[in-house]
Design an enzyme around this catalytic site. Structure first.
Site, PDB file in Angstrom:
ATOM      1  N   ASP A  20      -3.962   5.729  -8.830  1.00 41.23           N
ATOM      2  CA  ASP A  20      -3.880   5.077  -7.521  1.00 41.23           C
ATOM      3  C   ASP A  20      -5.208   4.421  -7.136  1.00 41.23           C
ATOM      4  O   ASP A  20      -6.285   4.900  -7.505  1.00 41.23           O
ATOM      5  CB  ASP A  20      -3.485   6.125  -6.465  1.00 41.23           C
ATOM      6  CG  ASP A  20      -2.983   5.466  -5.177  1.00 41.23           C
ATOM      7  OD1 ASP A  20      -2.536   4.301  -5.225  1.00 41.23           O
ATOM      8  OD2 ASP A  20      -3.042   6.124  -4.121  1.00 41.23           O
ATOM      9  N   GLY A  21      -5.104   3.326  -6.391  1.00 39.95           N
ATOM     10  CA  GLY A  21      -6.298   2.681  -5.849  1.00 39.95           C
ATOM     11  C   GLY A  21      -6.575   1.286  -6.380  1.00 39.95           C
ATOM     12  O   GLY A  21      -7.602   0.685  -6.052  1.00 39.95           O
ATOM     13  N   ARG A  24      -6.794  -1.323  -3.406  1.00 43.20           N
ATOM     14  CA  ARG A  24      -8.027  -1.187  -2.612  1.00 43.20           C
ATOM     15  C   ARG A  24      -9.246  -1.628  -3.404  1.00 43.20           C
ATOM     16  O   ARG A  24     -10.169  -2.239  -2.862  1.00 43.20           O
ATOM     17  CB  ARG A  24      -8.184   0.280  -2.144  1.00 43.20           C
ATOM     18  CG  ARG A  24      -7.348   0.597  -0.920  1.00 43.20           C
ATOM     19  CD  ARG A  24      -7.238   2.076  -0.701  1.00 43.20           C
ATOM     20  NE  ARG A  24      -6.298   2.673  -1.646  1.00 43.20           N
ATOM     21  CZ  ARG A  24      -6.230   3.963  -1.912  1.00 43.20           C
ATOM     22  NH1 ARG A  24      -7.074   4.803  -1.345  1.00 43.20           N
ATOM     23  NH2 ARG A  24      -5.334   4.427  -2.745  1.00 43.20           N
ATOM     24  N   HIS A  37      -4.563  -4.446 -10.453  1.00 46.57           N
ATOM     25  CA  HIS A  37      -3.617  -3.879 -11.416  1.00 46.57           C
ATOM     26  C   HIS A  37      -4.034  -4.202 -12.851  1.00 46.57           C
ATOM     27  O   HIS A  37      -3.895  -3.378 -13.748  1.00 46.57           O
ATOM     28  CB  HIS A  37      -2.193  -4.394 -11.145  1.00 46.57           C
ATOM     29  CG  HIS A  37      -1.661  -3.951  -9.807  1.00 46.57           C
ATOM     30  ND1 HIS A  37      -1.756  -2.647  -9.368  1.00 46.57           N
ATOM     31  CD2 HIS A  37      -1.042  -4.624  -8.810  1.00 46.57           C
ATOM     32  CE1 HIS A  37      -1.205  -2.553  -8.164  1.00 46.57           C
ATOM     33  NE2 HIS A  37      -0.784  -3.735  -7.797  1.00 46.57           N
ATOM     34  N   SER A  65       6.550   3.602  -9.269  1.00 45.39           N
ATOM     35  CA  SER A  65       7.456   4.619  -8.737  1.00 45.39           C
ATOM     36  C   SER A  65       8.774   3.993  -8.278  1.00 45.39           C
ATOM     37  O   SER A  65       8.859   2.771  -8.072  1.00 45.39           O
ATOM     38  CB  SER A  65       6.798   5.348  -7.563  1.00 45.39           C
ATOM     39  OG  SER A  65       6.818   4.537  -6.407  1.00 45.39           O
ATOM     40  N   GLU A  67       9.791   4.143  -5.503  1.00 45.85           N
ATOM     41  CA  GLU A  67       9.532   3.627  -4.147  1.00 45.85           C
ATOM     42  C   GLU A  67       8.716   2.324  -4.174  1.00 45.85           C
ATOM     43  O   GLU A  67       8.648   1.615  -3.163  1.00 45.85           O
ATOM     44  CB  GLU A  67       8.774   4.670  -3.312  1.00 45.85           C
ATOM     45  CG  GLU A  67       9.627   5.860  -2.867  1.00 45.85           C
ATOM     46  CD  GLU A  67       9.991   6.794  -4.010  1.00 45.85           C
ATOM     47  OE1 GLU A  67       9.120   7.042  -4.880  1.00 45.85           O
ATOM     48  OE2 GLU A  67      11.138   7.261  -4.063  1.00 45.85           O
ATOM     49  N   ASN A  68       8.091   2.013  -5.297  1.00 44.26           N
ATOM     50  CA  ASN A  68       7.223   0.828  -5.344  1.00 44.26           C
ATOM     51  C   ASN A  68       7.997  -0.492  -5.230  1.00 44.26           C
ATOM     52  O   ASN A  68       7.399  -1.551  -5.008  1.00 44.26           O
ATOM     53  CB  ASN A  68       6.347   0.832  -6.605  1.00 44.26           C
ATOM     54  CG  ASN A  68       5.196   1.821  -6.536  1.00 44.26           C
ATOM     55  OD1 ASN A  68       4.774   2.386  -7.550  1.00 44.26           O
ATOM     56  ND2 ASN A  68       4.654   2.045  -5.341  1.00 44.26           N
ATOM     57  N   TRP A  69       9.334  -0.451  -5.341  1.00 41.61           N
ATOM     58  CA  TRP A  69      10.138  -1.666  -5.124  1.00 41.61           C
ATOM     59  C   TRP A  69       9.995  -2.159  -3.689  1.00 41.61           C
ATOM     60  O   TRP A  69      10.339  -3.294  -3.386  1.00 41.61           O
ATOM     61  CB  TRP A  69      11.618  -1.405  -5.420  1.00 41.61           C
ATOM     62  CG  TRP A  69      11.887  -0.987  -6.827  1.00 41.61           C
ATOM     63  CD1 TRP A  69      12.173   0.286  -7.252  1.00 41.61           C
ATOM     64  CD2 TRP A  69      11.891  -1.809  -8.006  1.00 41.61           C
ATOM     65  NE1 TRP A  69      12.353   0.302  -8.618  1.00 41.61           N
ATOM     66  CE2 TRP A  69      12.188  -0.971  -9.103  1.00 41.61           C
ATOM     67  CE3 TRP A  69      11.667  -3.176  -8.232  1.00 41.61           C
ATOM     68  CZ2 TRP A  69      12.269  -1.442 -10.408  1.00 41.61           C
ATOM     69  CZ3 TRP A  69      11.751  -3.645  -9.534  1.00 41.61           C
ATOM     70  CH2 TRP A  69      12.045  -2.778 -10.608  1.00 41.61           C
ATOM     71  N   ARG A 193      -1.540  13.604  -2.328  1.00 44.71           N
ATOM     72  CA  ARG A 193      -0.095  13.866  -2.362  1.00 44.71           C
ATOM     73  C   ARG A 193       0.432  13.510  -3.751  1.00 44.71           C
ATOM     74  O   ARG A 193      -0.233  12.833  -4.528  1.00 44.71           O
ATOM     75  CB  ARG A 193       0.615  13.061  -1.274  1.00 44.71           C
ATOM     76  CG  ARG A 193       0.322  11.571  -1.304  1.00 44.71           C
ATOM     77  CD  ARG A 193       1.117  10.788  -0.246  1.00 44.71           C
ATOM     78  NE  ARG A 193       0.719   9.406  -0.197  1.00 44.71           N
ATOM     79  CZ  ARG A 193      -0.100   8.881   0.742  1.00 44.71           C
ATOM     80  NH1 ARG A 193      -0.586   9.637   1.710  1.00 44.71           N
ATOM     81  NH2 ARG A 193      -0.423   7.608   0.694  1.00 44.71           N
ATOM     82  N   LEU A 194       1.670  13.956  -4.000  1.00 44.79           N
ATOM     83  CA  LEU A 194       2.261  13.731  -5.325  1.00 44.79           C
ATOM     84  C   LEU A 194       3.073  12.438  -5.390  1.00 44.79           C
ATOM     85  O   LEU A 194       3.339  11.928  -6.487  1.00 44.79           O
ATOM     86  CB  LEU A 194       3.155  14.908  -5.721  1.00 44.79           C
ATOM     87  CG  LEU A 194       2.419  16.214  -6.049  1.00 44.79           C
ATOM     88  CD1 LEU A 194       3.413  17.330  -6.342  1.00 44.79           C
ATOM     89  CD2 LEU A 194       1.488  16.026  -7.250  1.00 44.79           C
TER      90      LEU A 194
HETATM   91  C1  IPE Z   1       1.918   6.351  -6.406  1.00 44.46           C
HETATM   92  O1  IPE Z   1       1.060   5.492  -5.741  1.00 44.46           O
HETATM   93  C2  IPE Z   1       2.662   5.601  -7.477  1.00 44.46           C
HETATM   94  C3  IPE Z   1       1.868   5.156  -8.617  1.00 44.46           C
HETATM   95  C4  IPE Z   1       0.592   5.385  -8.821  1.00 44.46           C
HETATM   96  C5  IPE Z   1       2.593   4.418  -9.595  1.00 44.46           C
HETATM   97  P1  IPE Z   1       1.499   4.789  -4.371  1.00 44.46           P
HETATM   98  O2  IPE Z   1       0.331   4.005  -3.934  1.00 44.46           O
HETATM   99  O3  IPE Z   1       2.768   4.064  -4.547  1.00 44.46           O
HETATM  100  O4  IPE Z   1       1.760   6.052  -3.431  1.00 44.46           O
HETATM  101  P2  IPE Z   1       1.832   6.142  -1.862  1.00 44.46           P
HETATM  102  O5  IPE Z   1       2.781   5.095  -1.390  1.00 44.46           O
HETATM  103  O6  IPE Z   1       0.447   5.903  -1.332  1.00 44.46           O
HETATM  104  O7  IPE Z   1       2.286   7.532  -1.591  1.00 44.46           O
HETATM  105  C1  IPE Z   2      -1.594   2.154  -7.859  1.00 45.85           C
HETATM  106  O1  IPE Z   2      -2.449   1.385  -7.097  1.00 45.85           O
HETATM  107  C2  IPE Z   2      -0.755   1.327  -8.788  1.00 45.85           C
HETATM  108  C3  IPE Z   2       0.649   1.232  -8.398  1.00 45.85           C
HETATM  109  C4  IPE Z   2       1.244   1.921  -7.458  1.00 45.85           C
HETATM  110  C5  IPE Z   2       1.454   0.277  -9.123  1.00 45.85           C
HETATM  111  P1  IPE Z   2      -2.003   0.823  -5.679  1.00 45.85           P
HETATM  112  O2  IPE Z   2      -1.408  -0.516  -5.878  1.00 45.85           O
HETATM  113  O3  IPE Z   2      -1.145   1.808  -4.979  1.00 45.85           O
HETATM  114  O4  IPE Z   2      -3.396   0.692  -4.967  1.00 45.85           O
HETATM  115  P2  IPE Z   2      -3.724   1.029  -3.461  1.00 45.85           P
HETATM  116  O5  IPE Z   2      -3.301   2.450  -3.224  1.00 45.85           O
HETATM  117  O6  IPE Z   2      -2.948   0.061  -2.622  1.00 45.85           O
HETATM  118  O7  IPE Z   2      -5.199   0.840  -3.363  1.00 45.85           O
HETATM  119 MG    MG Z   3      -1.499   3.337  -3.658  1.00 44.10          MG
END
Ligand code: IPE
Ligand code: IPE
Ligand code: MG
Length: 240
Positions: A20-21, A24, A37, A65, A67-69, A193-194
């Site tokens: 994650d991150g 940001r 990415h 995930s 939920e990422n859709w 969180r998970l």
């Molecule tokens: C979790 O990250 C999913 C992946 C790293 C693929 P998210 O950025 O989607 O999680 P939330 O929405 O902050 O919980």
């Molecule tokens: C995790 O990074 C990668 C995916 C969920 C695909 P994020 O895209 O969630 O990055 P932040 O959390 O917005 O910084």
């Molecule tokens: Mg994120």
């Protein structure tokens, strides 16, 4: 068979990483999220190499995930294209470093191109033995458990009257039943969180949270997490 024990700690067999991150990391530099990415892919390659050095047998990487859709359409299509391109484009990396690639998640919900790349890379890398990585794409822990229960129900004999599903039925119908449960779940990027990652499998996983954003992760960060893991005392509900 590949390696079964990590160098740092023979009890550690499977690490899961919530990468994650990326967004940001990019916005802090005035760049587009998609650039984050792309950097995330480079970080993933560094961490796979470090995990091989540490003899980690199984590594799960949460890439997208269920939920990422919900994200902006442009970001979703970019991520799907990035996944497809990096499955296809990293064959040399997988071959040179003996990486076996597997997938977990809802395959049928992915674009056809991504489904095909997953099938191809799984086949191409099946005999590699340095490490087995699980790319979790369109993965959600709840979705996995639901699909597992439905698979278990389908396997039941016609005349089964009591539709009782056991722990073992669920376990053996998960996406990757040959993977051991994760011993350590790492989340980068500061959130604690998970987010629906390996919820069944991580019942007794040690959790490690790092403030550092995923694109900044290096082998040293992984080694720090492993050192921290070695200091944990795992009880599994038993006595200390
Ligand atoms: C979790 O990250 C999913 C992946 C790293 C693929 P998210 O950025 O989607 O999680 P939330 O929405 O902050 O919980
Ligand atoms: C995790 O990074 C990668 C995916 C969920 C695909 P994020 O895209 O969630 O990055 P932040 O959390 O917005 O910084
Ligand atoms: Mg994120």
């Amino acid at each position: 068979m590949g390696k079964e024990k990590a160098k740092a700690d023979p009890t550690l067999r499977h690490i899961g990483i919530i990468m994650d991150g990326n967004g940001r990391w990019a916005t802090a530099r005035g760049l587009r999220r998609t650039r984050g990415h792309r950097e995330g892919v480079e970080a993933a390659k560094r961490i796979v190499l470090a995990a091989i050095e540490e003899d980690v047998p199984y590594l799960s990487l949460y890439a997208f995930s269920t939920e990422n859709w919900r994200r902006a359409r442009d970001e979703v299509s970019f991520l799907m294209a990035l996944v497809a391109r990096n499955l296809r484009g990293q064959y040399d990396f997988y071959r040179e470093n003996h990486v076996r690639v597997r997938h977990s998640g809802n395959l049928a919900g992915l674009p056809l191109e991504v489904q095909e790349e997953i099938a191809a890379v799984t086949e191409e890398t099946q005999n590699n033995e340095a490490i087995t990585i699980n790319l979790a794409v369109n993965y959600g822990g709840r979705d996995e458990v639901v699909r597992s229960v439905n698979r278990a129900l389908q396997d039941r004999p016609e005349n089964a009257t009591v539709p009782e599903i056991s722990d073992e039925d669920i376990r053996s119908n998960l996406d990757l039943p040959d993977f051991p449960d994760p011993d350590l779940i790492i989340r980068t990027g500061g959130e604690r969180r998970l987010s629906n990652f390996l919820i069944w499998e991580s019942a007794y996983a040690e959790l490690y949270f790092s403030e550092r954003l995923w694109p900044e992760w290096t082998g040293d960060d992984l080694r720090e997490a492993l050192a921290d893991f070695q200091r944990r005392k795992r009880n599994f509900g038993g006595m200390r």
